[in-house]
Each structure stands twice: as C-alpha cells, then as structure tokens.
Design an enzyme around this catalytic site. Structure first.
Site, PDB file in Angstrom:
ATOM      1  N   HIS A 154       0.846  -1.188   0.000  1.00  0.00           N
ATOM      2  CA  HIS A 154       0.000   0.000   0.000  1.00  0.00           C
ATOM      3  C   HIS A 154       0.887   1.245   0.000  1.00  0.00           C
ATOM      4  O   HIS A 154       1.855   1.327   0.757  1.00  0.00           O
ATOM      5  CB  HIS A 154      -0.928   0.003   1.213  1.00  0.00           C
ATOM      6  CG  HIS A 154      -2.076  -0.945   1.067  1.00  0.00           C
ATOM      7  ND1 HIS A 154      -1.897  -2.307   1.101  1.00  0.00           N
ATOM      8  CD2 HIS A 154      -3.403  -0.739   0.867  1.00  0.00           C
ATOM      9  CE1 HIS A 154      -3.082  -2.898   0.929  1.00  0.00           C
ATOM     10  NE2 HIS A 154      -3.998  -1.975   0.785  1.00  0.00           N
ATOM     11  N   ARG A 557      -5.030 -10.974  -5.057  1.00  0.00           N
ATOM     12  CA  ARG A 557      -6.273 -10.256  -4.748  1.00  0.00           C
ATOM     13  C   ARG A 557      -6.824  -9.643  -6.026  1.00  0.00           C
ATOM     14  O   ARG A 557      -6.095  -9.047  -6.800  1.00  0.00           O
ATOM     15  CB  ARG A 557      -6.058  -9.162  -3.701  1.00  0.00           C
ATOM     16  CG  ARG A 557      -7.366  -8.442  -3.344  1.00  0.00           C
ATOM     17  CD  ARG A 557      -7.231  -7.538  -2.124  1.00  0.00           C
ATOM     18  NE  ARG A 557      -6.595  -6.282  -2.418  1.00  0.00           N
ATOM     19  CZ  ARG A 557      -7.031  -5.090  -1.994  1.00  0.00           C
ATOM     20  NH1 ARG A 557      -8.130  -5.014  -1.258  1.00  0.00           N
ATOM     21  NH2 ARG A 557      -6.379  -3.994  -2.284  1.00  0.00           N
ATOM     22  N   GLU A 678     -15.894  -5.272   2.812  1.00  0.00           N
ATOM     23  CA  GLU A 678     -15.293  -3.958   3.029  1.00  0.00           C
ATOM     24  C   GLU A 678     -16.293  -2.867   3.380  1.00  0.00           C
ATOM     25  O   GLU A 678     -16.059  -2.107   4.323  1.00  0.00           O
ATOM     26  CB  GLU A 678     -14.513  -3.541   1.772  1.00  0.00           C
ATOM     27  CG  GLU A 678     -13.389  -4.499   1.423  1.00  0.00           C
ATOM     28  CD  GLU A 678     -12.705  -4.123   0.130  1.00  0.00           C
ATOM     29  OE1 GLU A 678     -11.822  -3.252   0.164  1.00  0.00           O
ATOM     30  OE2 GLU A 678     -13.052  -4.692  -0.919  1.00  0.00           O
ATOM     31  N   ASP A 719     -11.996   0.931   3.615  1.00  0.00           N
ATOM     32  CA  ASP A 719     -13.170   1.370   2.869  1.00  0.00           C
ATOM     33  C   ASP A 719     -14.392   1.530   3.757  1.00  0.00           C
ATOM     34  O   ASP A 719     -15.233   2.393   3.509  1.00  0.00           O
ATOM     35  CB  ASP A 719     -13.453   0.392   1.721  1.00  0.00           C
ATOM     36  CG  ASP A 719     -12.470   0.585   0.577  1.00  0.00           C
ATOM     37  OD1 ASP A 719     -12.564   1.602  -0.121  1.00  0.00           O
ATOM     38  OD2 ASP A 719     -11.590  -0.270   0.407  1.00  0.00           O
ATOM     39  N   ARG A 757      -5.907  -4.130   8.119  1.00  0.00           N
ATOM     40  CA  ARG A 757      -5.699  -2.884   8.856  1.00  0.00           C
ATOM     41  C   ARG A 757      -4.666  -2.017   8.162  1.00  0.00           C
ATOM     42  O   ARG A 757      -3.646  -2.489   7.690  1.00  0.00           O
ATOM     43  CB  ARG A 757      -5.214  -3.174  10.286  1.00  0.00           C
ATOM     44  CG  ARG A 757      -6.142  -4.030  11.100  1.00  0.00           C
ATOM     45  CD  ARG A 757      -5.489  -4.437  12.420  1.00  0.00           C
ATOM     46  NE  ARG A 757      -5.326  -3.298  13.312  1.00  0.00           N
ATOM     47  CZ  ARG A 757      -4.201  -3.008  13.952  1.00  0.00           C
ATOM     48  NH1 ARG A 757      -3.132  -3.758  13.774  1.00  0.00           N
ATOM     49  NH2 ARG A 757      -4.133  -1.970  14.750  1.00  0.00           N
ATOM     50  N   ARG A 890      -9.407   6.228  -3.373  1.00  0.00           N
ATOM     51  CA  ARG A 890      -8.950   5.195  -2.449  1.00  0.00           C
ATOM     52  C   ARG A 890      -8.811   5.774  -1.043  1.00  0.00           C
ATOM     53  O   ARG A 890      -8.612   6.973  -0.841  1.00  0.00           O
ATOM     54  CB  ARG A 890      -7.615   4.616  -2.918  1.00  0.00           C
ATOM     55  CG  ARG A 890      -7.752   3.704  -4.132  1.00  0.00           C
ATOM     56  CD  ARG A 890      -6.439   2.992  -4.399  1.00  0.00           C
ATOM     57  NE  ARG A 890      -6.538   2.082  -5.515  1.00  0.00           N
ATOM     58  CZ  ARG A 890      -6.984   0.828  -5.434  1.00  0.00           C
ATOM     59  NH1 ARG A 890      -7.380   0.352  -4.275  1.00  0.00           N
ATOM     60  NH2 ARG A 890      -7.021   0.063  -6.490  1.00  0.00           N
TER      61      ARG A 890
END
Length: 1055
Positions: A154, A557, A678, A719, A757, A890
């Site tokens: 991320h 994913r 989410e 999210d 997380r 995002r």
C-alpha cells in the site's frame, strides 16, 4: 505517529532520547553550515525559535500571543524565495526524520535495558499460569498458534529505500555510541561516521522521480526479510522457547512456528493494472530465489562450524552414500580424459547418477549456460581436510571433488549466461542442443578436463581413502550443491530460459530441505553435542520452518466484478447467456454443477478481451505455482456466496488445464479463497454469506477436504471507514466478526479472521496489542492474519530488535485473546447504545462528506490531495475508477491528505455527534461504565482520543484562511467546531482532563516535534498557494513534495 511509537511510548527514557536527538541535530547543523551557509542557518534558527515560542505559548494557554507569533511566522515564510523555501523544507524535514530515528532507537534501548518487559512472552506466560491456566494448556496453545503477518505494498511508505538504509545505518551508529567501552578515539571516529551519513542524506534527492513497479515493491518487501526478519525470527523463537521451558518445562518444538509471513506485493491486482500474471510469477520466483540465496549463506557458515567427526549411524551412512556417488563421479571424469567415441560418450551420459554430484546437470554435461569462476556472490570456505579451493579455469568450470558448489553465472541483459570470455551459450528454442551442438559441447568438456582430474588426485587422495573426514560437512556440502542447483533453476525460469533439471537435483518443498538438516540435528544431540545442535543449526531449521522455500507466500487479490466479467465471457461463448444478469440462486446452481463436474469449462480455443484474458492467465499462473508458493486468493468487494464459488470454479478449471499440459497433478494444493467484506453494507451481510456458502454440500466438503475444515474471512477497515466514518466502521466490523464466527460454529467449521488494517487510525491502525485485545470474544482462537502496510512495515520490522519485539507482541496478544478472551458487553443495553451512537455518527459523517455539495470542492482546496499523485510512492492509481467523487477515491489518499493538514478528519468526524446525542438522552454514566468495563469500547475511544491529540486546529485553520475560497470557509469553521465538540465528549466518556492523559510520554513526543512540524505546515500552505497559480513549476512541485515528506516524518503517519 505510528502505532509502534504508541505501543512503546511509555517505555522511552526522555533524557537519553533528547541527548541522542541533540547530538544528531547538532551534527545536522554543522553539515548545514557547510552546505547552505551561516546566513541561511541563522534564518532557519529564527524560524525554529518563532515556532517553538508560539507552541509553548499555546501549550501554556496564552492563545493571543501564540496567534501573533504564528502570524509573524507565516509572514516570514511567505516572503521567502523559492530557493530558500526548498532549503528550509529540506532542513526541517531532515530534523524531523532524525528525531524519528532517535525515537526508534530508544525503543531498542529500552527493550534491552529493562529486566521485565511488559507484554513479553515471559511476562504473559507468567500471568496466565498465575491466573489458572495449566502448563499443558499453555504449551499446547502456543504450539498450535497460527499468526500470519501479511506485508502489503500500500502506497504509504514515503521515504526512498536509499534513505531508509541510511536511516538504519544512523540507528546502528547510535547503538554503537551507547557502548561503555568506547574509547575517545573510537567515539571521534563514530562522530565522523555520523557526519558522513548525515552529509550523504542531505546530498541525496529525497524524492522518487519515477513510480515504482510492482516488482520494485516486492523487492522492498524481500529486503525487509533480509535486513531484519531473517535475524529477528530465530531470536524471537528462542525467546518463546526459553519462556515456554521456564513456565511449562518443555521448549518450543524445533519446527513449530507460531508466526509466519505473507505478502501482497506483486499479487494485489485490485485496481492496479500493473500487476499482471507475469508479474505475479516473477515475484514468486524472485522470492524463492532470495530464500535459496539466504539459505546458501547459512549452509556455508554451518559447514565451517560443524567440523566434528562423531555422528550417529544414520548420518554416517548418508555421508558414505554421498562419498560413493562422488567417487563414481570422479571415476567418470577420469575416464573422460581418454579419447571417447560417440557411443561411449552417450553411455557415460547415461551412467551419471541423478542424485547431486560434482558434475553439471543433465548427465554430467555442461548446462545450456556456462559457469564462470568468478560468478559466485559468496566466497567458498576452505575447510581443512575436506575441501580445497578450485583452480582458476579458463573454460569456466570448477571440478572440486569435495566443494559441492559450482559457481552461479551472472545473467546477461538478454537473459543468456555469459562465460568467462564474454561469450554466451546458445540454446535452441525448445531448450535442447542439436546433436551437433551436443557433440561439440561434450568434446569441449572432455578436452578441458584432460589431465586435470589426475592432477587434483595428486594434490589430494580420493574421498574413500581420506582419514578423519567430517560427515556433517559432507552432508551439508551435498545440501549446498542442491541449493545451488535450485537457485540456478530459478534463474533460468526467471529469464524464461529452458530448464530441464531432474527433480532429485533441486529442492521444491521445505520438507525436502528440512530432512537432512533434522538428521544432522538428531545426530549432534545423540552424540552429546546438543549445545552445538541448538546453535546455528537450530536457527536455520527454525528459519526454514518459518520462511519455507519462498520467504513469504504471495496472496492474490482481485475485485469480484472482474471474475463476473470473466464468467460473462465464458457463458456467452458457450451460448449459455450472460452470467452477471442471472439472479443469485441461478448463479449458485450453475457454479455448483460445474464444480461437481470433472471436465474443464473454458474451451482452449476461446478468444476473450484482454482484461478477461489477464484474469484467466492469473489463474493459470496460480495453478502452475500452487499452494507451496502462494497463500490465499482474496476477493475484494465480496458481497455474495457466488463471488466465492466463481473463484473456486475458475481455479478448478485452470488446474485441470495445467495438469493436462504437465501430464501430472499441479504442484501443491488449491489456494484458499477468502472473501473480503469492506463496505458497511457488505459487513452487515458477511455472516449470511458465510452461512449460505457452508450450507452448500460441495463447498463444505471442499473446505473440510482441502483446507482442514478451516474457513478464512477478511474484513476491511479502510473502505468501511471512508464509507461510514471510523466509529460506525469499528462497530460494524465488531458485529460482522461475531456473526461470521457464529456462522462457522453452526457448521462445525473453524474460522480465521484476516484483518485488513492500515497504518493510520482512520484505516483501522493503532497499537497492535490493543487492537487484538479488543476483538469480539471467540474471534481469535489461536489464529489470526493481519496486514502490515506501507510505512508500518519499516517502522515495525525495519530493525531486528524492533521486529523481535513486534513478533512477541503479536504472539502474546493472540495468546491472551485465546486463553483469556476479552469481556463481551455486560448487557444488551450497551449494544443498543452502540447502535444509537453509530447511527447518529454515520448520519453526521455521510451528510458532511457525501451529501454536502460543497464538501468535495472544500476537500480539494483545503488539502494537498490533488498533488499527492506527484509523490510516486506506489505502483497503483489513486482512484479505482476515473471519476472525481470521493466514492472512488482510495482510502489511502483520503486519509493521507487530511493527515498532512493535521485535521485528521476521517478518524473523528461523526464521533462527537454520536456521543453527544446519547449523552443528551441521559446515558453519560452508561458510557463511562462501558469505557471502564468493555475492552472494545475503551480501545475505540482511546484511539479516537489519540488522534485528537495529534490534530491541530490553528494549523487546519491556517490552511483554510490561505487556500479555501471565501464562500467555503464557513464549512471549515463548522468542522473545527465539530472537532472541539468531539474532543469535549471524548474526555467526558474517558474521564480524562486532557487528551492523551493516560499516555503522557506520547503527548510529550508530539509536543517535542512542534517547533519543526508547525513551520513545515505553514511552508506547505505557502507552496500550495504559489503552485496553484503556477502548476507547471517543477521546483515548486519539488518543494511541496518535500514538505509532504517532512510532515509525514513529523506525524509518523501517512495514510
């Protein structure tokens, strides 16, 4: 500020921390005197003193004087030239970074100096035994614990990797500076080293000039393993074992691993078109290569260490077998020194055994690329009595009868392997030599060895006649040869070169690798050398058990809609209709029927759109790699049972196709398919989806048969928080987890919850221990998966000592949550109050963020959100879809932008309204009781209080006054009033007089940064003001990005 700081803040000795920062700050001052001159240094010091005076006034409650000083500060910054602004931004950014390094090192120092460290294995094991847990129960629970930490790419790590390494180097120098035996001359040399590092940092560009690729991100994750986790894991496991033996009488089994590691780097394709099937394959192979490379280094060290002769019969027999095979190999080489006919060459090619030998692969013939004498990364060990150094060879081959490690060639740019003369070996497209090439290669090899084997035999007697040979070295040498061949095979696969190794010649699974290591361990133990067995060898066995052959298994994913599009293409091609238009029951009926069948669904001749082909290619790569290399397949935005079965079907279909091509079953087992819930809506339906899945006979039997009766479910914090606000997200996550656990219990299925997380509070971050201890009762039953993202990876695992501490915290928190589950709400009334707070909070949040037509424009004006894309900190786009609304933005840039302005709005917006609404109905005392007795509610309030302590209303107001249109400033004022009201009601519930009252060290750490952090914010405002009038000015853009770096360093948080 990172949650690692929050975990440890109370443990920091401020005097030593301040001494270290004073040292680093003074050295940076000296460097800046040389680099920017005394005149500008005077200006830097004036800015710092103005900011320090203003913050001290504000902390003392003298608001008017503070405001005057801040106004003067902003005025002086606004008058700076662009060059001055750049230098000021860089200087203050480095001051904040050095302060962070000093703080990080002090966590190491404190962990080393205290005699009884809280939350350590010894501490928690002792508590549990004293609390009534039997030694056997404690031992069994620890041994069965399964925690997996999943590192993700991320985009929240703002520092370049080059600078991260320099920061680590400074931390090591600070550690060296603590040595009591350091003489005056040594200390002066150390100061010189620090000055060199700081000078190097100043002269290094802080900014990434290009976006990293997914492979770059994966390399960064692998570097964390090499630089830190590789050292931390054995040390951590020794701590667990020592504490277990102390409290239960039994050490941790050698191959038991309470914690493992996974990765999303190179596997997370959700919204990232740069992650392709090829990228996933390459990253997985690269991870394997790194694992083998690290193991080779360890084997080299072990061969030097295990020089003893005494061993048990099993090891003796194995060593003798290896020697006999080597003797056969030597005889074969010797016979090749004579002129051979073509038929004799073929005969000898058939006689070479398939087990590891000194000869190259493929029946003793040179591989498709040459080995070079200088190609190996690591020097060979000269082990007296068993090895000798190979002679330099012009042809590039080594023929050492006892050193079992041929040099690995360096791959040239075109993927071929260059020999010592710079030429490249040619290979046919199908990976085999023509008969002419084969004869030429054999002739060349035979000629190159004439006389040499005999010469070697004069230097050293044959293996069988050599006295006092060390059996461990023989076995470890054989292991090393196999590892070298494994590494070479991976290099060929990475370069897409032909690779035809005999399966006996390389390691595919960790069990194959562990077998001879465990044999060496048992032999040492049985021969009275247990002290040796429990040293480096035990550490290696523990590493193999933890990291396997891949270091970190790679999760895949993808978003659920991409799977539906793929099935649309298939059903349309087969004239079955459009899959996505069917209702849920029809989808389930179709999917279940196909899953029960034995034929492939996807015709090999099907032609599909590129996006669909990419999905199918990903499943093919997954089938080729299997569960030995890959972990879970995570479905983001999952909302129905059909989302899971769709992936199961595509996975099954790909495995059938790949096994047909290979002519044998696919390697490893099927991947776990993990739905990720989410949004608030999906979280509310999570339990129902799991019940529906487990009610399907095929699926339930599949879980029992292929996954040991274990269902994994992922819940997303980012999210859900952006969707409904932090408080509502926390409550919905709590309920969803309880519902999922209940659903699995109804069907007798075990459940592992996977927590997505983030690093910041707004994305579910916070102290690890607190987060795990506040989970719903029964949701942590010895198993847990959790992501560690972006800057958190470096903060928690960048130094071995810090990593060891974090691994202990994970272990003990999960252990406590398993054996002493947190208290549930005392009465139903508390749940009802939570529902009420959540409802009001969500309404306030959504009415502000999604329903106020002015909010989006205000957000874009008041924050640097639009400019964050220039940072080049991640390979994926900042939006899932090309729209301007907040809905498709995002969560990371959403949080990142508000963290920069010190308003941190997403973490608290709506909370105050919810608490106020319930308090006004007369439930204040109930909330106070909930805070004292319910761990979940207490942790939620504490995290919000922590965030409020980092928020700064005057700084946020300054952004509004300079950057926001006059017509929208009232919205900012209203939000600031909302923040103050939230602060008031949080303090009422917690019973604290001031924010962070229960963590004074944390508050002091925040305050210590203000003299550098506040000017950075004011400078960012000024640069944004100028940039928005001249958006093509690259120097202004650089100045902005440097302020972003600096504020992130000061806040110890990005997104």
């Amino acid at each position: 500020m990172t949650d690692t700081t929050d975990d440890i803040a109370e443990e920091i000795s401020f005097q030593s921390f301040e001494d270290d920062f004073k040292l680093l700050g003074n050295l940076l001052n000296d460097v800046l005197q040389r680099e920017v001159g005394a005149q500008f240094m005077a200006k830097i010091e004036r800015i710092r003193l103005l900011a320090l005076s203003a913050s001290n006034m504000r902390l003392s409650g003298i608001e008017n004087m503070a405001a005057l000083l801040e106004k003067q500060l902003a005025s002086e910054i606004s008058e700076m030239t662009l060059e001055e602004a750049l230098k000021l931004a860089r200087a203050f950014s480095h001051y904040l970074t050095l302060m962070g390094i000093a703080e990080t090192y002090h966590r190491v120092r404190k962990g080393r100096s205290v005699t009884h460290l809280s939350k350590s294995c010894d501490d928690i094991f002792s508590q549990l035994i004293q609390g009534g847990v039997t030694p056997n129960d404690l031992y069994d629970t620890v041994c069965k614990q399964e925690v997996e930490i999943v590192l993700t790419a991320h985009p929240t790590q703002i520092n370049r990797r080059t600078l991260q390494y320099k920061h680590i180097r400074i931390a090591h120098l600070l550690e060296y500076n603590d040595r009591p035996d350091l003489g005056h001359e040594d200390r002066e040399m150390l100061i010189e080293d620090l000055v060199r590092e700081i000078t190097s940092i100043w002269q290094t560009d802080e900014l990434r000039r290009h976006k990293p690729t997914p492979v770059d991100e994966a390399r960064a994750g692998l570097n964390i393993v090499e630089q830190s986790l590789w050292k931390a894991v054995p040390h951590y496991l020794r701590r667990v074992s020592t504490a277990l033996k102390k409290h239960t009488g039994k050490p941790l089994p050698l191959t038991c691993t309470p914690i493992k590691f996974g990765s999303w780097m190179g596997g997370d394709r959700d919204g990232n078109p740069n992650v392709t099937a090829k990228v996933t394959r390459d990253v997985s192979l690269l991870s394997r290569w790194m694992a083998i490379d690290l193991y080779i280094r360890e084997i080299d060290s072990l061969r030097f260490e295990l020089s003893m002769n005494r061993c048990n019969d099993r090891l003796s027999r194995l060593a003798q077998e290896i020697l006999e095979k080597e003797t056969l190999s030597e005889n074969l080489r010797e016979s090749r020194n004579q002129p051979l006919s073509r038929s004799q060459l073929k005969l000898h090619g058939q006689q070479v055994p398939s087990l590891p030998t000194q000869l190259p692969d493929r029946a003793g013939l040179p591989a498709c690329t040459d080995y070079t004498d200088g190609g190996s990364q690591y020097p060979k060990l000269e082990l007296p009595g068993t090895d000798y150094m190979p002679l330099a060879r012009e042809d590039g081959w080594e023929n050492s009868s006892k050193d079992l490690s041929p040099n690995i060639p360096k791959l040239s740019a075109n993927g071929s392997s260059a020999n010592s003369n710079g030429s490249s070996a040619a290979v046919t497209s199908r990976g085999s030599f023509s008969s002419g090439q084969l004869l030429a290669q054999r002739k060349l090899f035979a000629e190159s060895t004439i006389g040499r084997s005999s010469f070697h035999k004069l230097l050293e007697p044959s293996s069988a006649l050599r006295p006092g040979i060390a059996p461990y070295r023989i076995v470890l040498g054989d292991i090393k040869e196999k590892l070298m061949k494994t590494r070479r095979r991976l290099e060929l696969l990475l370069e897409d070169l032909p690779c035809e190794y005999d399966p006996w010649d390389y390691y595919e699974t960790k069990d194959q690798f562990l077998e001879p290591l465990l044999l060496c361990y048992e032999s040492l133990q049985s021969c009275g050398a247990g002290i040796l067995a429990d040293g480096r060898l035990a550490d290696l066995i523990r590493r193999v058990s933890t990291f396997g052959m891949v270091l970190m298994k790679l999760d895949l994913r993808q978003e659920s809609g991409r799977h539906a599009e793929t099935l649309d293409a298939i059903t349309k091609y087969l004239d079955m209709g459009t899959y996505s238009e069917w209702d849920e029951e029809k989808k389930l009926e179709f999917l279940t029927k196909e899953l029960k069948g034995k034929r492939p669904l996807v015709p090999p001749t099907i032609e599909v759109a590129p996006d669909v082909k990419e999905v199918l290619d990903t499943f093919f790569v997954a089938a080729e790699l299997g569960s030995e290399s890959l972990g879970a397949y995570v479905i983001s935005m999952a909302s129905n049972a059909s989302d899971v079965l769709a992936v199961e079907l595509l996975q099954k279909d790909a495995r059938l196709a790949v096994s047909g091509e290979l002519g044998k079953p696919c390697p490893g087992g099927m991947l776990r398919v993990v739905p990720l819930f989410e949004t608030v809506k999906d979280l509310r339906g999570a339990g129902s989806v799991i019940r529906k899945l487990l009610s399907i006979d095929w699926y339930r039997e599949h879980i029992v048969k292929n996954h040991n009766g274990h269902q994994e479910v992922m819940v997303g914090y980012s999210d859900s928080g952006k969707d409904a606000g932090r408080f509502t997200a926390a409550w919905e996550l709590y309920k969803a987890q309880g519902d999922v656990v209940a659903a699995c219990n109804e069907f007798g299925i075990k459940v592992t919850l996977f927590h997505g997380r983030g690093g910041s509070i707004g994305r579910g971050g916070g102290p690890t221990y607190l987060a795990i201890q506040s989970q719903p009762p029964g949701s942590v039953m010895g198993t847990l998966r959790s992501t560690e993202q972006g800057e958190m990876v470096q903060a928690k695992f960048g130094l071995p000592q810090i990593a060891t501490r974090q691994l202990e915290i994970y272990t003990t928190a999960v252990l406590l949550a398993t054996l002493r589950p947190p208290q549930p709400p005392r009465e139903q009334k508390w749940c009802n109050l939570m529902e009420e707070i959540s409802k009001i909070s969500c309404q306030k949040y959504r009415s502000t963020v999604y329903e106020n037509p002015e909010f989006l424009a205000y957000f874009q004006e008041a924050t640097p959100q639009a400019e964050l894309g220039y940072l080049n900190i991640g390979s994926r786009p900042t939006r899932r879809k090309a729209t301007k609304g907040i809905g498709h933005l995002r969560a990371i840039p959403w949080i990142f932008a508000w963290t920069q302005t010190r308003f941190v709005l997403p973490a608290w917006l709506g909370v105050g309204a919810g608490l106020k609404g319930v308090c006004e109905k007369g439930h204040t005392e109930d909330l106070k009781a909930m805070y004292k007795e319910w761990p979940f509610f207490q942790s939620t309030v504490d995290l919000i209080e922590m965030v409020l302590g980092k928020a700064d209303i005057p700084i946020a107001k300054h952004y509004d006054e300079v950057l926001v249109s006059e017509s929208r400033r009232e919205l900012g004022a209203e939000l600031r009033r909302e923040l103050m009201m939230t602060e008031k009601h949080v303090l009422v519930v917690s019973g604290h007089e001031k924010l962070s009252e229960n963590n004074k060290s944390l508050r002091r750490l925040i305050e210590s940064r203000l003299s550098y952090l506040n000017p950075m914010n004011m400078l960012q405002v000024e640069v944004l003001r100028r940039l928005r009038r001249d958006d093509e000015n690259n120097k202004l853009r650089d100045a902005l990005l440097i302020t972003i770096n600096g504020i992130a360093a000061g806040m110890r948080n990005t997104g």
